[in-house]
Design an enzyme around this catalytic site. Structure first.
Site, PDB file in Angstrom:
ATOM      1  N   ARG A  28       4.341  20.507 -29.389  1.00 37.60           N
ATOM      2  CA  ARG A  28       3.290  20.806 -28.397  1.00 37.60           C
ATOM      3  C   ARG A  28       3.788  20.546 -26.967  1.00 37.60           C
ATOM      4  O   ARG A  28       3.320  21.148 -26.003  1.00 37.60           O
ATOM      5  CB  ARG A  28       2.073  19.896 -28.654  1.00 37.60           C
ATOM      6  N   GLU A  33       4.737   6.987 -21.109  1.00 31.29           N
ATOM      7  CA  GLU A  33       3.940   5.980 -20.404  1.00 31.29           C
ATOM      8  C   GLU A  33       4.598   5.742 -19.040  1.00 31.29           C
ATOM      9  O   GLU A  33       5.795   5.466 -18.980  1.00 31.29           O
ATOM     10  CB  GLU A  33       3.930   4.663 -21.195  1.00 31.29           C
ATOM     11  N   GLN A  51      -2.790   2.202  -5.074  1.00 27.53           N
ATOM     12  CA  GLN A  51      -2.943   3.632  -4.780  1.00 27.53           C
ATOM     13  C   GLN A  51      -1.934   4.425  -5.569  1.00 27.53           C
ATOM     14  O   GLN A  51      -0.799   3.978  -5.770  1.00 27.53           O
ATOM     15  CB  GLN A  51      -2.744   3.879  -3.275  1.00 27.53           C
ATOM     16  N   ASP A  52      -2.393   5.593  -6.041  1.00 23.42           N
ATOM     17  CA  ASP A  52      -1.538   6.485  -6.829  1.00 23.42           C
ATOM     18  C   ASP A  52      -1.512   7.827  -6.100  1.00 23.42           C
ATOM     19  O   ASP A  52      -2.576   8.311  -5.688  1.00 23.42           O
ATOM     20  CB  ASP A  52      -2.175   6.696  -8.214  1.00 23.42           C
ATOM     21  N   ARG A  63      11.042  16.018   2.038  1.00 24.73           N
ATOM     22  CA  ARG A  63      10.089  15.119   2.686  1.00 24.73           C
ATOM     23  C   ARG A  63      10.777  13.767   2.885  1.00 24.73           C
ATOM     24  O   ARG A  63      11.305  13.203   1.937  1.00 24.73           O
ATOM     25  CB  ARG A  63       8.840  14.936   1.826  1.00 24.73           C
ATOM     26  N   HIS A  66      10.814   8.393   4.785  1.00 22.68           N
ATOM     27  CA  HIS A  66       9.660   7.615   5.236  1.00 22.68           C
ATOM     28  C   HIS A  66       9.699   6.249   4.550  1.00 22.68           C
ATOM     29  O   HIS A  66      10.140   6.127   3.409  1.00 22.68           O
ATOM     30  CB  HIS A  66       8.344   8.295   4.843  1.00 22.68           C
ATOM     31  N   LYS A  73       6.908   0.794  -4.082  1.00 17.92           N
ATOM     32  CA  LYS A  73       6.561   2.095  -4.681  1.00 17.92           C
ATOM     33  C   LYS A  73       7.194   2.215  -6.058  1.00 17.92           C
ATOM     34  O   LYS A  73       8.288   1.692  -6.303  1.00 17.92           O
ATOM     35  CB  LYS A  73       7.065   3.246  -3.800  1.00 17.92           C
ATOM     36  N   TYR A 133       3.785   8.841  -7.109  1.00 22.28           N
ATOM     37  CA  TYR A 133       4.214   7.462  -6.853  1.00 22.28           C
ATOM     38  C   TYR A 133       3.028   6.531  -6.684  1.00 22.28           C
ATOM     39  O   TYR A 133       1.985   6.919  -6.186  1.00 22.28           O
ATOM     40  CB  TYR A 133       5.157   7.357  -5.657  1.00 22.28           C
TER      41      TYR A 133
HETATM   42  C1  LIG Z   1       1.201   9.490   2.116  1.00 22.23           C
HETATM   43  C2  LIG Z   1      -0.236   9.888   2.273  1.00 22.23           C
HETATM   44  C3  LIG Z   1      -0.602  11.002   2.987  1.00 22.23           C
HETATM   45  N1  LIG Z   1      -1.928  11.309   3.100  1.00 22.23           N
HETATM   46  C4  LIG Z   1      -2.287  12.520   3.848  1.00 22.23           C
HETATM   47  C5  LIG Z   1      -1.893  12.492   5.300  1.00 22.23           C
HETATM   48  C6  LIG Z   1      -1.635  13.939   5.619  1.00 22.23           C
HETATM   49  O1  LIG Z   1      -2.844  14.580   5.977  1.00 22.23           O
HETATM   50  C7  LIG Z   1      -1.162  14.523   4.304  1.00 22.23           C
HETATM   51  C8  LIG Z   1       0.319  14.691   4.246  1.00 22.23           C
HETATM   52  O2  LIG Z   1       0.875  13.503   4.744  1.00 22.23           O
HETATM   53  P1  LIG Z   1       2.363  13.521   5.235  1.00 22.23           P
HETATM   54  O3  LIG Z   1       2.675  14.836   5.897  1.00 22.23           O
HETATM   55  O4  LIG Z   1       2.653  12.248   5.953  1.00 22.23           O
HETATM   56  O5  LIG Z   1       3.100  13.478   3.811  1.00 22.23           O
HETATM   57  P2  LIG Z   1       4.641  13.498   3.600  1.00 22.23           P
HETATM   58  O6  LIG Z   1       5.398  13.970   4.779  1.00 22.23           O
HETATM   59  O7  LIG Z   1       4.847  14.210   2.342  1.00 22.23           O
HETATM   60  O8  LIG Z   1       4.971  11.971   3.374  1.00 22.23           O
HETATM   61  C9  LIG Z   1       4.289  11.256   2.395  1.00 22.23           C
HETATM   62  O9  LIG Z   1       4.635  11.697   1.121  1.00 22.23           O
HETATM   63  C10 LIG Z   1       6.001  11.555   0.806  1.00 22.23           C
HETATM   64  C11 LIG Z   1       6.182  11.964  -0.601  1.00 22.23           C
HETATM   65  C12 LIG Z   1       6.507  10.185   1.054  1.00 22.23           C
HETATM   66  O10 LIG Z   1       7.462   9.724   0.432  1.00 22.23           O
HETATM   67  C13 LIG Z   1       5.952   9.435   2.166  1.00 22.23           C
HETATM   68  O11 LIG Z   1       6.000   8.029   1.875  1.00 22.23           O
HETATM   69  C14 LIG Z   1       4.569   9.800   2.573  1.00 22.23           C
HETATM   70  O12 LIG Z   1       4.438   9.430   3.932  1.00 22.23           O
HETATM   71  O13 LIG Z   1      -1.564  13.601   3.296  1.00 22.23           O
HETATM   72  C15 LIG Z   1      -2.920  10.558   2.534  1.00 22.23           C
HETATM   73  O14 LIG Z   1      -4.113  10.874   2.652  1.00 22.23           O
HETATM   74  N2  LIG Z   1      -2.567   9.436   1.829  1.00 22.23           N
HETATM   75  C16 LIG Z   1      -1.274   9.077   1.685  1.00 22.23           C
HETATM   76  O15 LIG Z   1      -0.994   8.052   1.013  1.00 22.23           O
END
Ligand SMILES: Cc1cn([C@H]2C[C@H](O)[C@@H](COP(=O)(O)OP(=O)(O)O[C@H]3O[C@H](C)C(=O)[C@H](O)[C@H]3O)O2)c(=O)[nH]c1=O
Length: 173
Positions: A28, A33, A51-52, A63, A66, A73, A133
């Site tokens: 399937r 886990e 947070q997940d 990306r 950061h 994480k 993550y």
């Molecule tokens: C990280 C995060 C983002 N957001 C919102 C904020 C923005 O409106 C949107 C995209 O956020 P951002 O452009 O900052 O996402 P990434 O550039 O992908 O970066 C994030 O996702 C990559 C994978 C990373 O590894 C980073 O730790 C994390 O900052 O999601 C949230 O609402 N909660 C959150 O925990």
């Protein structure tokens, strides 16, 4: 009951590579886990996740990097194939400035445990890729730092030379 975890140190202080052994597959599909408090505690990983997150991107989107100074994480790839790079930004770390790349994919089920002060970046190697993550602190954009993916100070290897980047990642801001 979860199987015993296979946890190994990496070239970066405090960063762990975990190979969950509950790699169940049948006609399937599969099952793994991604967290089991008792099994991970036994392996020395005892963190309260608050947070997940799921982030999905198209091929060659990159990306990162950061990071922040407070959040642990736990990273995995529920779909597709990622190249994940961890860069040690902790100036007091014996591995400061070093980076290590990992193929983290749906098929290998690898997880990465990333301590605070280690920046993460990932590039999508499949048509679509998903990063999942867990975070030990709630998201706080103001407490994050950004390092350019190709910052000449760190000479990071990436399998993609012209990635698709957000303005933040293009500018490293
Ligand atoms: C990280 C995060 C983002 N957001 C919102 C904020 C923005 O409106 C949107 C995209 O956020 P951002 O452009 O900052 O996402 P990434 O550039 O992908 O970066 C994030 O996702 C990559 C994978 C990373 O590894 C980073 O730790 C994390 O900052 O999601 C949230 O609402 N909660 C959150 O925990």
């Amino acid at each position: 009951m979860s199987e015993v975890l296979d946890v190994s140190k990496t070239q970066l202080e405090g960063v762990l590579l975990i190979k969950p052994l509950t790699n169940f597959e049948d006609f399937r599909g599969g099952f793994v886990e991604t967290w089991h408090q008792e099994a991970y505690e036994k392996a020395g990983i005892d963190v309260k996740w608050v947070q997940d997150d799921l982030s999905w991107s198209h091929q060659h989107v990159l990306r990162g990097f950061h990071g922040d100074w407070k959040t642990h994480k736990m990273v995995c790839c529920p779909y597709g194939r990622l190249w994940v790079v961890i860069l040690d930004a902790r100036e007091d770390s014996p591995t400061y400035g070093k980076s290590q790349g990992f193929a983290v994919t749906m098929s290998n089920r690898y997880q990465l445990f990333v301590p605070p002060g280690c920046a993460m970046g990932h590039v999508i190697m499949s048509e679509l890729g998903m990063l999942s993550y867990k975070q030990s602190q709630y998201y706080d954009r103001d407490s994050q730092f950004t390092i350019k993916w190709d910052d000449p100070r760190f000479n990071v290897y990436w399998p993609v030379q012209n990635p698709i980047l957000s303005l933040r990642d293009k500018e490293g801001i």
